[in-house]
Design a protein around this motif. Structure first.
Motif, PDB file in Angstrom:
ATOM      1  N   GLY A   1       0.811  -1.185  -0.052  1.00 40.92           N
ATOM      2  CA  GLY A   1      -0.055  -0.055   0.164  1.00 40.92           C
ATOM      3  C   GLY A   1       0.767   1.244   0.028  1.00 40.92           C
ATOM      4  O   GLY A   1       0.470   2.038   0.851  1.00 40.92           O
ATOM      5  N   TYR A   2       1.856   1.242  -0.924  1.00 39.45           N
ATOM      6  CA  TYR A   2       2.700   2.641  -1.169  1.00 39.45           C
ATOM      7  C   TYR A   2       1.912   3.392  -2.244  1.00 39.45           C
ATOM      8  O   TYR A   2       2.330   3.375  -3.347  1.00 39.45           O
ATOM      9  N   GLN A   3       0.805   4.290  -1.993  1.00 41.71           N
ATOM     10  CA  GLN A   3      -0.086   4.886  -2.791  1.00 41.71           C
ATOM     11  C   GLN A   3       0.757   5.924  -3.840  1.00 41.71           C
ATOM     12  O   GLN A   3       0.152   6.370  -4.725  1.00 41.71           O
ATOM     13  N   ARG A   4       2.100   6.468  -3.253  1.00 41.51           N
ATOM     14  CA  ARG A   4       2.583   7.491  -4.250  1.00 41.51           C
ATOM     15  C   ARG A   4       3.073   6.893  -5.422  1.00 41.51           C
ATOM     16  O   ARG A   4       3.013   7.679  -6.399  1.00 41.51           O
ATOM     17  N   HIS A   5       2.968   5.635  -5.620  1.00 40.58           N
ATOM     18  CA  HIS A   5       3.350   4.887  -6.984  1.00 40.58           C
ATOM     19  C   HIS A   5       2.228   5.253  -7.862  1.00 40.58           C
ATOM     20  O   HIS A   5       2.329   4.966  -9.015  1.00 40.58           O
ATOM     21  N   LEU A   6       1.178   5.523  -7.449  1.00 37.51           N
ATOM     22  CA  LEU A   6      -0.109   5.920  -8.339  1.00 37.51           C
ATOM     23  C   LEU A   6      -0.552   7.395  -8.457  1.00 37.51           C
ATOM     24  O   LEU A   6      -1.104   8.019  -9.255  1.00 37.51           O
ATOM     25  N   GLN A   7       0.276   8.283  -7.595  1.00 43.20           N
ATOM     26  CA  GLN A   7       0.072   9.666  -7.758  1.00 43.20           C
ATOM     27  C   GLN A   7       0.836  10.633  -8.936  1.00 43.20           C
ATOM     28  O   GLN A   7       2.073  10.031  -9.323  1.00 43.20           O
ATOM     29  N   SER A   8       0.172  11.389  -9.562  1.00 38.62           N
ATOM     30  CA  SER A   8       0.699  11.836 -11.015  1.00 38.62           C
ATOM     31  C   SER A   8       1.939  12.766 -10.639  1.00 38.62           C
ATOM     32  O   SER A   8       2.732  12.555 -11.494  1.00 38.62           O
ATOM     33  N   ALA A   9       2.097  13.319  -9.482  1.00 33.97           N
ATOM     34  CA  ALA A   9       3.062  14.074  -9.194  1.00 33.97           C
ATOM     35  C   ALA A   9       4.404  13.229  -9.112  1.00 33.97           C
ATOM     36  O   ALA A   9       5.700  13.534  -9.574  1.00 33.97           O
ATOM     37  N   PHE A  10       4.313  12.032  -8.260  1.00 30.58           N
ATOM     38  CA  PHE A  10       5.509  11.425  -8.292  1.00 30.58           C
ATOM     39  C   PHE A  10       5.866  10.591  -9.390  1.00 30.58           C
ATOM     40  O   PHE A  10       6.909  10.334  -9.793  1.00 30.58           O
ATOM     41  N   ARG A  11       4.816  10.119 -10.277  1.00 21.92           N
ATOM     42  CA  ARG A  11       5.205   9.489 -11.434  1.00 21.92           C
ATOM     43  C   ARG A  11       5.863  10.398 -12.516  1.00 21.92           C
ATOM     44  O   ARG A  11       6.662   9.947 -13.181  1.00 21.92           O
ATOM     45  N   THR A  12       5.389  11.748 -12.403  1.00 24.45           N
ATOM     46  CA  THR A  12       6.166  12.616 -13.306  1.00 24.45           C
ATOM     47  C   THR A  12       7.725  12.709 -12.860  1.00 24.45           C
ATOM     48  O   THR A  12       8.550  12.998 -13.634  1.00 24.45           O
ATOM     49  N   ALA A  13       7.899  12.986 -11.504  1.00 29.04           N
ATOM     50  CA  ALA A  13       9.156  12.924 -11.145  1.00 29.04           C
ATOM     51  C   ALA A  13      10.115  11.783 -11.530  1.00 29.04           C
ATOM     52  O   ALA A  13      11.197  11.858 -11.798  1.00 29.04           O
ATOM     53  N   ARG A  14       9.590  10.613 -11.390  1.00 30.16           N
ATOM     54  CA  ARG A  14      10.248   9.347 -11.624  1.00 30.16           C
ATOM     55  C   ARG A  14      10.583   9.304 -13.218  1.00 30.16           C
ATOM     56  O   ARG A  14      11.741   8.884 -13.450  1.00 30.16           O
ATOM     57  N   GLU A  15       9.887   9.957 -13.917  1.00 30.86           N
ATOM     58  CA  GLU A  15      10.304  10.083 -15.394  1.00 30.86           C
ATOM     59  C   GLU A  15      11.551  10.988 -15.612  1.00 30.86           C
ATOM     60  O   GLU A  15      12.483  10.381 -16.365  1.00 30.86           O
ATOM     61  N   ARG A  16      11.782  11.754 -14.728  1.00 31.00           N
ATOM     62  CA  ARG A  16      13.051  12.368 -14.747  1.00 31.00           C
ATOM     63  C   ARG A  16      14.293  11.696 -14.536  1.00 31.00           C
ATOM     64  O   ARG A  16      15.419  11.792 -15.248  1.00 31.00           O
ATOM     65  N   PHE A  17      14.166  10.719 -13.591  1.00 32.10           N
ATOM     66  CA  PHE A  17      15.216   9.996 -13.072  1.00 32.10           C
ATOM     67  C   PHE A  17      15.505   8.553 -13.943  1.00 32.10           C
ATOM     68  O   PHE A  17      16.151   7.754 -13.759  1.00 32.10           O
ATOM     69  N   ALA A  18      14.588   8.455 -15.031  1.00 26.05           N
ATOM     70  CA  ALA A  18      14.731   7.476 -15.859  1.00 26.05           C
ATOM     71  C   ALA A  18      16.237   7.366 -16.716  1.00 26.05           C
ATOM     72  O   ALA A  18      16.671   6.232 -17.035  1.00 26.05           O
ATOM     73  N   ASP A  19      16.486   8.507 -17.085  1.00 24.06           N
ATOM     74  CA  ASP A  19      18.206   8.713 -17.850  1.00 24.06           C
ATOM     75  C   ASP A  19      18.967   9.481 -16.908  1.00 24.06           C
ATOM     76  O   ASP A  19      19.936  10.316 -17.464  1.00 24.06           O
ATOM     77  N   ARG A  20      18.610   9.730 -15.682  1.00 24.86           N
ATOM     78  CA  ARG A  20      19.557  10.955 -14.856  1.00 24.86           C
ATOM     79  C   ARG A  20      19.810  10.284 -13.535  1.00 24.86           C
ATOM     80  O   ARG A  20      19.134   9.438 -12.934  1.00 24.86           O
ATOM     81  N   GLU A  21      20.936  10.581 -13.099  1.00 23.86           N
ATOM     82  CA  GLU A  21      21.478  10.183 -11.618  1.00 23.86           C
ATOM     83  C   GLU A  21      21.173  11.091 -10.687  1.00 23.86           C
ATOM     84  O   GLU A  21      21.731  12.113 -10.908  1.00 23.86           O
ATOM     85  N   PRO A  22      20.407  10.588  -9.456  1.00 21.26           N
ATOM     86  CA  PRO A  22      20.305  11.702  -8.675  1.00 21.26           C
ATOM     87  C   PRO A  22      21.626  11.662  -7.787  1.00 21.26           C
ATOM     88  O   PRO A  22      22.201  10.983  -7.754  1.00 21.26           O
ATOM     89  N   THR A  23      21.951  13.043  -7.161  1.00 19.89           N
ATOM     90  CA  THR A  23      23.321  13.269  -6.560  1.00 19.89           C
ATOM     91  C   THR A  23      23.032  13.542  -5.099  1.00 19.89           C
ATOM     92  O   THR A  23      23.881  13.401  -4.206  1.00 19.89           O
ATOM     93  N   TRP A  24      21.879  14.341  -4.967  1.00 25.56           N
ATOM     94  CA  TRP A  24      21.265  14.823  -3.419  1.00 25.56           C
ATOM     95  C   TRP A  24      20.091  14.977  -3.108  1.00 25.56           C
ATOM     96  O   TRP A  24      19.335  15.213  -4.076  1.00 25.56           O
ATOM     97  N   LEU A  25      19.646  14.679  -2.176  1.00 24.35           N
ATOM     98  CA  LEU A  25      18.403  15.070  -1.637  1.00 24.35           C
ATOM     99  C   LEU A  25      17.856  15.422  -0.236  1.00 24.35           C
ATOM    100  O   LEU A  25      18.763  15.100   0.710  1.00 24.35           O
ATOM    101  N   THR A  26      16.818  16.149   0.052  1.00 24.37           N
ATOM    102  CA  THR A  26      16.114  16.058   1.330  1.00 24.37           C
ATOM    103  C   THR A  26      14.566  15.910   1.014  1.00 24.37           C
ATOM    104  O   THR A  26      14.089  16.121  -0.049  1.00 24.37           O
ATOM    105  N   ALA A  27      14.304  15.399   2.268  1.00 26.30           N
ATOM    106  CA  ALA A  27      12.879  15.043   2.356  1.00 26.30           C
ATOM    107  C   ALA A  27      12.534  15.301   3.644  1.00 26.30           C
ATOM    108  O   ALA A  27      13.255  14.829   4.710  1.00 26.30           O
ATOM    109  N   SER A  28      11.193  15.693   4.024  1.00 24.01           N
ATOM    110  CA  SER A  28      10.560  15.667   5.214  1.00 24.01           C
ATOM    111  C   SER A  28       9.005  15.596   5.189  1.00 24.01           C
ATOM    112  O   SER A  28       8.685  16.053   4.003  1.00 24.01           O
ATOM    113  N   ILE A  29       8.745  15.453   6.233  1.00 23.50           N
ATOM    114  CA  ILE A  29       7.261  15.470   6.612  1.00 23.50           C
ATOM    115  C   ILE A  29       6.791  15.672   8.137  1.00 23.50           C
ATOM    116  O   ILE A  29       7.646  15.304   9.043  1.00 23.50           O
TER     117      ILE A  29
END
Length: 345
Positions: free
Chosen positions: A130-158
């Protein structure tokens, strides 16, 4: 499907009639391709109430999930019980030949997560987590960016008023929850980042503030994670805050993608270019599938579900390592292949 249910609605049993059992269960109840045939819960009043709402007769309302599996002739099971109960219930459903939708986290133990991953891969049944972010348009759009790019650094909070929201519930009982805010809402954020970027966590250092004297239920957590490709990032979780806000910033050599939002509504997505300019790509959340839609599609078509057991394994490995790091003060290595957590030299 090859189990005789391809020309009729999928027959569901629901184990656990809390938030997930009733929301995703409600989607199934209203779906033309599914029938809620049986429900199970230890709370007799809740069992009777939800049974009526889902048109489940009294003789298909169970206090024990083993009795439901034995008696109800089910095609699939929705598991919405406390976290530490998932492992045995998923195994029991698979052994009965049922497809399984299991709420997150899949399990709160790394060895058990590996065992479930191996069982799911040996089985021809669909197992969706039940990880519903896999179905959400915003996250799916972001995922497309990294199909051919390497992430280098990130921050995440909630942030969330999780401690107050959880008072009087199993979520503050570590024997049922497996932990605290990190294992509950935090699990969605860890998964969202790992799935969106494709990053594999390699080690983690962590600090936590605990709600309980036994230091098992965290209310705040800060994780410093190193990834296999050389990227690094931080995660911050505040479960004693006045409101829900989520911020995920994912950087690569050309810029970044930002995912942000408040409360439990849709997240916004923005892309940042190398000159610090930003724009919002067009997304239409009206096209998002519900969790029930996605699960039923995977069952019918025999395709991989949006959130797999392997996705959940990575989250459990990182989460367990973070708890170990917070309690010991050490940076903990994450070894998925060996299913062990090792202190780094």
């Amino acid at each position: 499907m090859s189990d005789g249910a391809s020309q009729r609605p999928v027959q569901f049993g629901i184990v656990g009639l809390g938030y997930i059992g009733t929301t995703v269960g409600g989607q199934l109840h209203r779906h033309p391709d599914a029938t809620v045939r049986a429900v199970c819960d230890l709370n007799a009043d809740r069992l009777s109430q939800v049974g009526r709402e889902f048109d489940v007769p009294d003789d298909r309302q169970y206090a024990e999930y083993s009795a439901m599996l034995a008696d109800a002739s089910l095609d699939a099971v929705l598991i919405g019980t406390p976290h530490t109960l998932h492992y045995e219930q998923v195994i029991a459903a698979l052994e009965r030949g049922c497809h399984v939708y299991c709420d997150k986290p899949l399990t709160t133990d790394l060895e058990r997560a590996r065992d479930l991953a191996e069982r799911a891969e040996r089985s021809d049944r669909t197992v969706m987590v039940g990880y519903q972010r896999h179905l959400q348009s915003a996250f799916r759009t972001a995922r497309e960016r990294f199909a051919d790019r390497e992430p280098t650094w990130l921050t995440a909070s909630i942030t969330q008023g999780w401690i107050d929201d959880s008072r009087g519930t199993w979520r503050l009982d570590p024997d049922l929850s497996g932990g605290g805010f990190l294992y509950d809402t935090g699990s969605h954020v860890l998964d969202g980042v790992l799935w969106t970027t494709g990053l594999e966590p390699e080690s983690v250092a962590a600090s936590m503030d605990f709600h309980d004297d036994d230091r098992r239920v965290d209310r705040r957590a800060h994780l410093d994670v190193e990834f296999a490709n050389g990227a690094s990032g931080t995660f911050s979780f505040h479960g004693d805050a006045p409101s829900v806000r989520e911020h995920i910033h994912l950087w690569d050599a050309e810029g970044a993608v930002y995912l942000e939002g408040t409360q439990w509504g849709s997240r916004d997505v923005r892309e940042i270019d190398s000159d610090a300019g930003e724009y919002a790509p067009y997304i239409d959340p009206r096209g998002e599938k519900s969790r029930a839609d996605a699960f039923l599609e995977s069952i019918r078509e025999g395709t991989e579900p949006p959130a797999t057991v392997r996705d959940a394994l990575r989250v459990t490995a990182l989460t367990e390592a973070a708890y170990e790091a917070a309690r010991t003060g050490d940076r903990i290595a994450i070894n998925l292949s060996a299913a062990t957590l090792e202190e780094e030299d």
